[in-house]
Scaffold this active site. Structure first.
Site: not given
Ligand code: GRF
Length: 207
Positions: A14, A66, A108, A110
């Site tokens: 992509n 994190r 995004n 998907h």
């Protein structure tokens, strides 16, 4: 010029579609200023290098917590001063502070027609396995803005792809990429560069 930051984890087809669309002039008014990968071995990093695009690897594995990773990631994103962040196969949960700071500036891709076959744990080949298991006759891809949920943000573009009787998850994945993802993602960036995408009442509208 819309400054685009692309986040990747893997092969980067992509990313390649975006690079090609800009180099060919099909997408004007946008340029990729940086690629960030959480995976040092992502082939996407080589694609960036081949096209002279700055890149960097920021992996959660290199941080004690994190929170520390999230801070470093957000700092790097901020330094790039992007107008748009594209998640192109990025398998890292986006820190909530980043979503809030870059609201309606993160997109995004998907590989299904959201709201089918999406949500937590539904990524990569699993998406196509589920579509085949369910026996749907049509699947596709979706480009959406990223909000606090998983695959729940405003939908910008969708494209349907036919499922064939002999499909395997692999053949279906390939067809969805070729017919939908590699077309939709550059198109979405182009529309955003043209200032034609807005969000009203939680829904994306194209003017
Ligand atoms: C694509 O199927 C994309 O829809 C999903 O992850 C995959 C990434 O592939 N989010 P690539 O790295 O762009 O080749």
């Amino acid at each position: 010029m819309l400054r685009v930051l692309v986040c990747v984890s893997g092969g980067g087809t992509n990313l390649q579609a975006l690079i090609d669309s800009m180099e060919s002039g099909a997408v004007k008014g946008a340029k990729i200023i940086r690629v960030i990968s959480n995976n040092r071995n992502a082939y996407a990093l080589e694609r960036a290098a081949k096209h002279g695009i700055a890149s960097e690897c920021i992996s959660p594995k290199d941080y004690d917590s994190r929170e520390e990773f999230n801070r470093a990631f957000l700092q790097s994103v901020d330094q790039a001063e992007p107008d748009l962040i594209v998640l192109a196969g990025f398998l890292v949960v986006i820190p909530p502070e980043m979503i809030a700071k870059y609201r309606n500036r993160i997109i995004n891709i998907h590989p299904s027609l959201i709201p089918s076959f999406c949500g937590t744990g539904c990524y990569g080949l699993k998406v196509h396995e589920k579509a085949l298991e369910r026996g749907v006759k049509v699947t596709g891809a979706t480009v959406h803005y990223v909000d606090e949920g998983t695959d729940t943000g405003p939908i910008i573009l969708q494209k349907a792809v036919e499922i064939l009787p002999d499909d395997t998850p692999q053949t279906l994945q390939r067809r969805v990429m070729e017919q939908a993802e590699w077309v939709l993602l550059p198109r979405a960036v182009e529309l955003i560069a043209e200032g034609r995408v807005g969000v009203e009442d939680g829904r994306a509208v194209i003017r």
